[in-house]
Enzyme design. Structure first.
Site, short mmCIF file in Angstrom:
data_model
loop_
_atom_site.label_atom_id
_atom_site.label_comp_id
_atom_site.label_asym_id
_atom_site.label_seq_id
_atom_site.Cartn_x
_atom_site.Cartn_y
_atom_site.Cartn_z
N ASP A 123 -6.28 2.85 76.98
CA ASP A 123 -7.40 2.91 76.38
C ASP A 123 -7.49 2.87 74.69
O ASP A 123 -6.96 3.71 74.07
CB ASP A 123 -8.53 4.08 76.69
CG ASP A 123 -9.89 4.12 76.30
OD1 ASP A 123 -10.05 3.35 75.11
OD2 ASP A 123 -10.50 4.97 76.72
N HIS A 157 -11.48 0.94 77.88
CA HIS A 157 -12.37 2.14 77.58
C HIS A 157 -13.65 2.13 78.47
O HIS A 157 -14.31 2.81 78.33
CB HIS A 157 -12.83 2.04 76.14
CG HIS A 157 -13.57 3.15 75.73
ND1 HIS A 157 -12.99 4.49 75.72
CD2 HIS A 157 -14.86 3.07 75.01
CE1 HIS A 157 -13.92 5.25 75.34
NE2 HIS A 157 -14.91 4.58 74.82
N SER A 160 -17.72 8.16 77.12
CA SER A 160 -17.33 7.75 75.77
C SER A 160 -18.04 9.12 74.87
O SER A 160 -18.04 10.11 75.21
CB SER A 160 -17.67 6.35 75.47
OG SER A 160 -17.31 6.18 73.83
#
Length: 267
Positions: A218, A246, A96
């Site tokens: 996602d 995610h 991320s």
């Protein structure tokens, strides 16, 4: 007197080997997010775990919104940590927000990195003309407002949407708990930094071989973003995981671990 980077970021080294794999967590989690990967990777490699300032057991006194105004501030922390530990040619795995943190660090000091693995990473989350980031302006404004109004209620509602595996409610509960552990003011500031960032112009500057790992569904990072990353970095390849959500290192841990091991061993 300020703490050494390893103390500031609660760094831990596991295993042994010629190659060091750095596992960098995403927003709302800490180094424990790599619980399914760390020990397996440490059987063959040295593994570095750490917490970004403001998360986990990092030194909270090191945090200030003035110091951490962009992802570049966190990239500097990563470089300081690698310098203290005298680490070069590392394999950096960034989930991320840490994907772009690793990218920025590797552009700044490419000799510290031999490979990058970007897991659920995005150069820009906000839609733009000809670019699907996944969020519209109204979406982000609503997210910030919800975080400010009742942070813990927002966390409990946000977690299942982001983990994206309704058949695995434990994942949502765990993500909700790590989100709730963040100081709300820090979480809101970091959310602004992440969702308002745009690092698309930085992608062509990366010289390090890169693997983009993308989930099939996602909510935070659409499939198109994975393709965009792979097309705009000179030495990148895209691998689509048979996973949703995610946090694929939670929902499909064996796939993520296997991808890391395979790319780390590749020529």
């Amino acid at each position: 007197m300020p703490l050494a980077p390893s103390q500031q970021n609660n760094a831990r080294l596991l295993g042994a080997g010629e190659t060091t794999i750095v596992l960098a967590h995403g927003f709302g989690t800490d180094q424990t997010a790599w619980r399914n990967q760390a020990q397996v990777l440490a059987e063959r490699h040295r593994v570095l775990l750490f917490d970004h300032v403001g998360a986990g057991r990092s030194d909270l006194s090191a945090y200030s919104p003035r110091r951490y105004q962009s992802l570049r501030s966190y990239a500097i922390d990563v470089l300081n940590l690698l310098e203290e530990l005298a680490l070069e040619d590392v394999v950096f795995v960034g989930h991320s927000m840490s994907g772009m943190i690793g990218l920025l660090a590797a552009i700044e000091e490419p000799g510290r990195f031999c490979k990058l693995i970007l897991l659920g990473a995005s150069p820009r989350y906000l839609d733009d003309e000809g670019y699907e980031g996944g969020f519209k302006r109204a979406d982000l404004d609503g997210l910030y407002e919800a975080m400010q109004t009742n942070y813990h209620a927002w966390a409990s509602g946000f977690a299942p949407i982001v983990t994206g595996n309704p058949d695995k409610p434990d994942l949502a509960r765990e993500f909700s708990a790590t989100l709730a552990a963040l100081r709300p003011d820090i979480a809101l500031t970091v959310a602004h930094i992440i969702f308002e960032s745009d690092h698309r112009k930085d992608l062509p500057k990366l010289e390090v071989p890169t693997l983009v790992l993308q989930s099939q569904a996602d909510v935070a990072v659409p499939m198109s973003v994975g393709g965009y990353l792979a097309r705009h970095m000179p030495r990148a390849e895209l691998q689509i995981l048979n996973a949703t959500g995610h946090l694929p290192h939670w929902s499909a841990p064996e796939q993520v671990t296997s991808a890391i091991l395979s790319f780390a061993a590749s020529a």
